[in-house]
Write an enzyme that holds these catalytic residues in place. Structure first.
Site, PDB file in Angstrom:
ATOM      1  N   GLU A 253       0.875  -1.178   0.000  1.00  0.00           N
ATOM      2  CA  GLU A 253       0.000   0.000   0.000  1.00  0.00           C
ATOM      3  C   GLU A 253       0.906   1.219   0.000  1.00  0.00           C
ATOM      4  O   GLU A 253       1.515   1.562   1.009  1.00  0.00           O
ATOM      5  CB  GLU A 253      -0.909  -0.027   1.224  1.00  0.00           C
ATOM      6  CG  GLU A 253      -1.852  -1.219   1.238  1.00  0.00           C
ATOM      7  CD  GLU A 253      -2.846  -1.175   2.387  1.00  0.00           C
ATOM      8  OE1 GLU A 253      -2.958  -0.126   3.044  1.00  0.00           O
ATOM      9  OE2 GLU A 253      -3.499  -2.201   2.641  1.00  0.00           O
ATOM     10  N   CYS A 287      -1.819   8.992   2.342  1.00  0.00           N
ATOM     11  CA  CYS A 287      -1.589   8.554   0.966  1.00  0.00           C
ATOM     12  C   CYS A 287      -2.797   8.832   0.072  1.00  0.00           C
ATOM     13  O   CYS A 287      -2.642   9.029  -1.132  1.00  0.00           O
ATOM     14  CB  CYS A 287      -1.231   7.075   0.940  1.00  0.00           C
ATOM     15  SG  CYS A 287      -2.458   5.995   1.713  1.00  0.00           S
TER      16      CYS A 287
END
Length: 485
Positions: A253, A287
């Site tokens: 991720e 993110c």
């Protein structure tokens, strides 16, 4: 100061022990510089001890009844609820997260624990038809064994729990390497919760260390079969390459450069609220944050006026104060890098509609517009409270701009027509995209992950089962097979 800082040690095979490295990781409060803990780092020897303990413990855990595993997870959820306020305090002090951010992180982690409880009782396999008469095909879902988890600093409690809880529920053991900036929230705090819940020794281990000490030992070690990593794409590429060389599965991720798109028929006031949240939650150190805010030229003026006014009103300061919306970034290096990034943008020709000051680790929000086409700032991840405003003339141009990045993690579109929004979302190369909402979303049941340089694999729900189990085909012939020779 929370009692959790007394757990500033390695946790290996059910014991708290001091690392044998030659130097300490110092855990600082990024807002006031207070020293929270000093942790002597783990060496490659401690990494080996942790993985070997996990390997031994997992053999028995894999055969433990599903209801027994569920009971331990239920106790972990209850303990997490009882410690809710203490965990919030750790997130505020260790990460500089605002109270709103900290509350969200703990509540969401509790939801992932609840889903892990459900996963503990999932069917272990299935029966499938066979070509031959009298034959039975059994497809078993078995734990992979041991999983190495490398957690980030920005949502360490939540992100680590997303891997740890379902991995344990599915019969695996885990070794966690938390980020140096979040050794408590992303590591020892979780170990304490599960230890108090009665998890057998060795099933969850935490090693606090640095690549300068251990190199790639955490990834290369022969025991873990899956590495679950959350962090930058630069480090993620290395993790993936090293793991692949040892035939290990990875869940990566990684970074993002999300776009929040405002079409001409959007509810502008609502879109402003969503954009402010999407860009500035946890100081933009997310993110999924909306680096780029794309606005139809027909509503550009109205949106820009309202957006800049809302951003300018955000209070920057002590994250413990309930009305603070922008706390400190994680360290001085990040603060200086963000200041340099804004200076670079202005030197390239951008205009600062809001220009925030930098005071220590406090970086006030900035809104930039007018970056020239081709500016590298438009395609990179900006991990801080800096928003880039861009305009477009039609949907095709908006899609082109949204896709003009090496990343593809999240995004959002605001429109008065739901199905128009869905059609738009399907054209963007992104693992996740949201209609009339924030770019920052997570849900225990829905696959989470990115495309392009934003990662490999998915977590959450059935995707987590796929990530943390392996399939084994066992066939049974109840009759007699007629062989051709």
């Amino acid at each position: 100061m929370s009692f959790f800082y007394e757990l500033a040690d390695q946790y290996i095979d059910g014991e708290w022990r001091t690392g044998t490295g030659s130097w300490d990781i110092i855990d600082f409060n990024p807002f006031n510089g207070e020293k929270l803990a000093a942790i002597t780092i783990a060496t490659a020897q401690e990494v080996d001890l942790a993985y070997r303990a996990a390997e031994r413990a997992q053999r028995a855990w894999a055969t433990t009844g599903a209801y027994e595993r569920r009971e331990i997870l239920e106790r972990a959820l209850r303990i997490t609820g009882e410690l809710h306020d203490d965990i919030v305090d750790v997130i505020i002090d260790e990460l500089g997260g605002t109270r709103v951010k900290a509350e969200y992180e703990v509540r969401t982690a509790e939801e992932f624990l609840r889903d892990a409880i459900r996963q503990a009782l999932r069917p272990p396999g299935s029966l499938l038809p066979a070509l031959a008469d009298g034959k039975e095909n059994r497809l078993y879902r078995l734990p992979v064994g041991v999983i190495g988890v490398i957690s980030p600093f920005n949502f360490p409690f939540l992100v680590a729990m997303k891997s740890v809880a379902p991995a344990l529920a599915l019969g695996n053991a885990v070794v966690v390497k938390p980020n140096q900036n979040a050794p408590i929230a992303g590591g020892t705090l979780i170990a304490k919760i599960f230890a108090d819940a009665g998890l057998p020794a060795g099933l969850l281990n935490v090693v606090i260390t640095d690549v300068a000490e251990i190199g790639d030992a955490f990834i290369e070690h022969p025991v873990p079969r899956v590495i679950s990593f959350a962090g930058s794409d630069r480090v993620g590429r290395h993790v993936g390459a090293v793991a692949a060389g040892h035939f290990k599965r990875t869940i990566l991720e990684l970074s993002g450069n999300s776009a929040l798109v405002v079409l001409e028929d959007a509810d502008i006031d609502y879109a402003v609220d969503a954009a402010v949240h999407s860009r500035f939650v946890y100081q933009g150190q997310v993110c999924m944050a909306a680096n780029r805010i794309l606005v139809d030229r027909r509503v550009e003026r109205e949106f820009t006026e309202k957006f800049t006014a809302a951003v300018a009103a955000l209070k920057t300061g002590d994250p413990r104060e309930p009305d603070t919306r922008i706390g400190p970034v994680i360290n001085t290096f990040q603060a200086d890098a963000l200041s340099a990034l804004v200076d670079q943008a202005i030197a390239e020709g951008a205009t600062a509609l809001v220009r925030g000051r930098t005071r220590g680790n406090l970086v006030e929000p900035t809104v930039l517009t007018g970056l020239p086409a081709g500016s590298p700032l438009l395609s990179q991840e900006i991990f801080g409270p800096v928003a880039l405003l861009m305009s477009f003339d039609d949907e095709d141009e908006a899609v082109r701009i949204a896709n003009d990045t090496p990343y593809g993690l999240s995004g959002a579109v605001h429109t008065g027509s739901t199905e128009r929004g869905v059609r738009f979302a399907r054209r963007v190369v992104s693992g996740m995209f949201h209609v009339n909402d924030s770019t920052v979303q997570d849900d225990p049941l829905v696959a989470f992950g990115g495309e392009k340089s934003s990662g490999l694999g998915r977590l959450n729900g059935e995707a987590t089962v796929e990530a943390f189990t392996t399939q084994r085909w066992i066939s049974v012939q109840h009759g007699r097979t007629v062989f051709p020779f």
